[in-house]
Design an enzyme around this catalytic site. Structure first.
Site, PDB file in Angstrom:
ATOM      1  N   GLY A   1      -9.524   4.448   6.822  1.00 23.39           N
ATOM      2  CA  GLY A   1      -9.072   5.738   6.830  1.00 23.39           C
ATOM      3  C   GLY A   1      -7.769   6.051   7.194  1.00 23.39           C
ATOM      4  O   GLY A   1      -7.376   7.240   6.814  1.00 23.39           O
ATOM      5  N   PHE A   2      -7.093   5.042   7.662  1.00 20.42           N
ATOM      6  CA  PHE A   2      -5.618   5.522   8.177  1.00 20.42           C
ATOM      7  C   PHE A   2      -4.639   4.105   8.052  1.00 20.42           C
ATOM      8  O   PHE A   2      -5.157   2.999   8.050  1.00 20.42           O
ATOM      9  CB  PHE A   2      -5.662   6.132   9.458  1.00 20.42           C
ATOM     10  CG  PHE A   2      -6.493   7.038   9.928  1.00 20.42           C
ATOM     11  CD1 PHE A   2      -6.112   8.335   9.438  1.00 20.42           C
ATOM     12  CD2 PHE A   2      -7.640   6.983  10.431  1.00 20.42           C
ATOM     13  CE1 PHE A   2      -6.834   9.542   9.513  1.00 20.42           C
ATOM     14  CE2 PHE A   2      -8.358   8.048  10.515  1.00 20.42           C
ATOM     15  CZ  PHE A   2      -8.094   9.330  10.251  1.00 20.42           C
TER      16      PHE A   2
ATOM     17  N   ASP B   1      -6.794  -6.332   4.259  1.00 23.74           N
ATOM     18  CA  ASP B   1      -6.215  -4.844   4.406  1.00 23.74           C
ATOM     19  C   ASP B   1      -6.187  -4.561   5.442  1.00 23.74           C
ATOM     20  O   ASP B   1      -7.086  -4.197   6.165  1.00 23.74           O
ATOM     21  CB  ASP B   1      -6.979  -4.265   3.461  1.00 23.74           C
ATOM     22  CG  ASP B   1      -6.279  -2.736   3.046  1.00 23.74           C
ATOM     23  OD1 ASP B   1      -5.050  -2.518   3.791  1.00 23.74           O
ATOM     24  OD2 ASP B   1      -7.043  -1.756   2.228  1.00 23.74           O
TER      25      ASP B   1
ATOM     26  N   HIS C   1      -1.057  -1.418  -4.316  1.00 23.47           N
ATOM     27  CA  HIS C   1      -2.344  -1.078  -3.412  1.00 23.47           C
ATOM     28  C   HIS C   1      -2.718   0.390  -3.276  1.00 23.47           C
ATOM     29  O   HIS C   1      -1.552   1.213  -3.046  1.00 23.47           O
ATOM     30  CB  HIS C   1      -2.212  -1.629  -2.050  1.00 23.47           C
ATOM     31  CG  HIS C   1      -3.675  -1.525  -1.450  1.00 23.47           C
ATOM     32  ND1 HIS C   1      -4.812  -2.532  -1.638  1.00 23.47           N
ATOM     33  CD2 HIS C   1      -4.164  -0.672  -0.559  1.00 23.47           C
ATOM     34  CE1 HIS C   1      -5.822  -2.230  -1.143  1.00 23.47           C
ATOM     35  NE2 HIS C   1      -5.540  -1.120  -0.136  1.00 23.47           N
TER      36      HIS C   1
ATOM     37  N   MET D   1     -11.487  -5.723   5.417  1.00 21.79           N
ATOM     38  CA  MET D   1     -10.822  -4.709   6.110  1.00 21.79           C
ATOM     39  C   MET D   1     -10.249  -5.390   7.632  1.00 21.79           C
ATOM     40  O   MET D   1     -11.343  -5.648   8.273  1.00 21.79           O
ATOM     41  CB  MET D   1     -11.571  -3.412   6.307  1.00 21.79           C
ATOM     42  CG  MET D   1     -11.747  -2.755   5.069  1.00 21.79           C
ATOM     43  SD  MET D   1     -10.278  -2.260   4.247  1.00 21.79           S
ATOM     44  CE  MET D   1      -9.223  -1.197   5.461  1.00 21.79           C
TER      45      MET D   1
ATOM     46  N   MET E   1     -12.052   4.188  -1.089  1.00 21.23           N
ATOM     47  CA  MET E   1     -12.813   4.281   0.091  1.00 21.23           C
ATOM     48  C   MET E   1     -13.525   5.754   0.191  1.00 21.23           C
ATOM     49  O   MET E   1     -13.271   6.934   0.538  1.00 21.23           O
ATOM     50  CB  MET E   1     -11.744   4.631   1.403  1.00 21.23           C
ATOM     51  CG  MET E   1     -11.281   3.346   1.771  1.00 21.23           C
ATOM     52  SD  MET E   1      -9.880   3.234   2.707  1.00 21.23           S
ATOM     53  CE  MET E   1      -8.595   3.281   1.491  1.00 21.23           C
TER      54      MET E   1
ATOM     55  N   SER F   1       0.692  -1.108   0.236  1.00 23.97           N
ATOM     56  CA  SER F   1      -0.094  -0.188  -0.052  1.00 23.97           C
ATOM     57  C   SER F   1       0.840   1.355  -0.032  1.00 23.97           C
ATOM     58  O   SER F   1       1.488   1.613   1.228  1.00 23.97           O
ATOM     59  CB  SER F   1      -0.983  -0.067   1.253  1.00 23.97           C
ATOM     60  OG  SER F   1      -1.397   1.319   1.447  1.00 23.97           O
TER      61      SER F   1
ATOM     62  N   MET G   1      -9.180   8.071  -0.530  1.00 25.21           N
ATOM     63  CA  MET G   1      -9.956   8.525   0.389  1.00 25.21           C
ATOM     64  C   MET G   1     -10.426   9.700   0.222  1.00 25.21           C
ATOM     65  O   MET G   1      -9.501  10.905  -0.138  1.00 25.21           O
ATOM     66  CB  MET G   1      -9.224   8.536   1.705  1.00 25.21           C
ATOM     67  CG  MET G   1      -8.359   7.172   2.243  1.00 25.21           C
ATOM     68  SD  MET G   1      -7.716   7.319   3.560  1.00 25.21           S
ATOM     69  CE  MET G   1      -6.672   5.791   3.903  1.00 25.21           C
TER      70      MET G   1
ATOM     71  N   GLY H   1      -1.344   2.112   9.520  1.00 24.52           N
ATOM     72  CA  GLY H   1      -0.411   2.122  10.688  1.00 24.52           C
ATOM     73  C   GLY H   1      -1.313   1.565  11.901  1.00 24.52           C
ATOM     74  O   GLY H   1      -1.151   2.066  13.026  1.00 24.52           O
TER      75      GLY H   1
ATOM     76  N   ASP I   1      -4.865   3.383  -2.074  1.00 21.14           N
ATOM     77  CA  ASP I   1      -5.876   3.919  -1.331  1.00 21.14           C
ATOM     78  C   ASP I   1      -6.094   5.332  -1.926  1.00 21.14           C
ATOM     79  O   ASP I   1      -5.715   6.377  -1.242  1.00 21.14           O
ATOM     80  CB  ASP I   1      -5.267   3.867   0.178  1.00 21.14           C
ATOM     81  CG  ASP I   1      -5.120   2.343   0.696  1.00 21.14           C
ATOM     82  OD1 ASP I   1      -5.963   1.668   0.648  1.00 21.14           O
ATOM     83  OD2 ASP I   1      -4.031   2.290   1.259  1.00 21.14           O
TER      84      ASP I   1
ATOM     85  N   HIS J   1      -8.246   0.825  -4.255  1.00 18.23           N
ATOM     86  CA  HIS J   1      -9.008   0.598  -3.053  1.00 18.23           C
ATOM     87  C   HIS J   1      -9.962   2.151  -2.721  1.00 18.23           C
ATOM     88  O   HIS J   1      -9.364   2.959  -2.229  1.00 18.23           O
ATOM     89  CB  HIS J   1      -8.561   0.198  -1.882  1.00 18.23           C
ATOM     90  CG  HIS J   1      -9.184  -0.054  -0.715  1.00 18.23           C
ATOM     91  ND1 HIS J   1      -8.804   0.120   0.568  1.00 18.23           N
ATOM     92  CD2 HIS J   1     -10.752   0.082  -0.407  1.00 18.23           C
ATOM     93  CE1 HIS J   1      -9.698  -0.203   1.688  1.00 18.23           C
ATOM     94  NE2 HIS J   1     -10.903  -0.283   0.889  1.00 18.23           N
TER      95      HIS J   1
END
Ligand code: DX5
Ligand code: ZN
Length: 219
Positions: A141-142, A174, A32, A136, A67, A7, A36, A144, A34, A65
């Protein structure tokens, strides 16, 4: 086949192209990406222009992905930007079947993502139409965050549903995946592994190779 999907949310954006080439060199099969929107999830990341520019750096599968609320509004735009596999959240789509159909019609691979608290049953009747279901293992949303342990049970339940139908639908996991928990995730039935921080913190080439070593061993 087990595949790795690093990602890039965890990448250093000042040298994104270079870092993507390292993933490629190490043999990661997917990238990947992301996206958002600040609505479906609290944070905002990046969108089409970034995907368009990194498309020149890699021939790997771009695993986008979304979101994003009402993602059906953007399917064509992401296809044009260079997505190969487009994943929408079941929770963000009012007419999920239609949205999956629209992705397939453009010749892309289609994925459906489920938030941690959404049961695998939600995609039961769509399994024949989708190429991949993404579970998920953190709240989206974040990057780490910590892996949510009950996800392992969900992976097993989804795998049972897929096997019962005699299908080969991919299961992607993920969020919070690292070198310590990836074996359990594969053993539960996942075959596409997303990792952000566990790849980009430290030596990218070495981290990617370590993941791939485990993925190939358990194939
Ligand atoms: C979370 C994103 C994930 C995230 C994974 O909303 O969908 O793809 O980047 O990052 P790590 O592996 O660091 O949890
Ligand atoms: Zn993601």
């Amino acid at each position: 086949m087990n595949c790795l999907s690093p990602s890039i949310l965890a990448a250093d954006f000042s040298c994104l192209g270079e870092q993507i080439r390292l993933l490629d060199e190490a043999g990661a099969q997917y990238v990947h990406i992301d996206v958002m929107d600040g609505m479906f999830v609290p944070s905002i990341s990046f969108g089409m222009p970034v995907i368009r520019s990194i498309r020149a750096c890699s021939d790997r599968i771009f695993d986008v992905h979304l979101m994003v609320a009402e993602p059906e509004r953007y399917i064509e735009a992401f296809a044009e930007a260079g997505a190969d596999l487009l994943t929408v959240h079941a929770e963000a789509c009012c007419h999920l079947d239609r949205t999956v159909g629209a992705i397939k019609e453009l010749g892309l691979l289609a994925g459906v993502a489920l938030n941690p608290a959404t049961p695998p049953e939600r995609v039961r009747y769509l399994l024949e139409k989708v190429d991949m279901v993404m579970l998920m293992s953190v709240n989206p949303g974040f990057g780490g965050q910590q892996f949510i342990p009950y996800t392992l049970r969900k992976i097993r339940e989804l795998k049972e549903l897929i096997d019962r139908e005699g299908l080969k639908t991919d299961i992607e996991v993920d969020g919070g995946v690292n070198l310590d928990n990836v074996e359990d995730i594969l053993a539960a039935g996942a075959n596409v592994i997303v990792a952000g921080n566990a790849i980009f913190q430290g030596d990218i080439l070495e981290n990617t190779q370590r993941f791939l070593h485990i993925l190939n061993r358990q194939a």
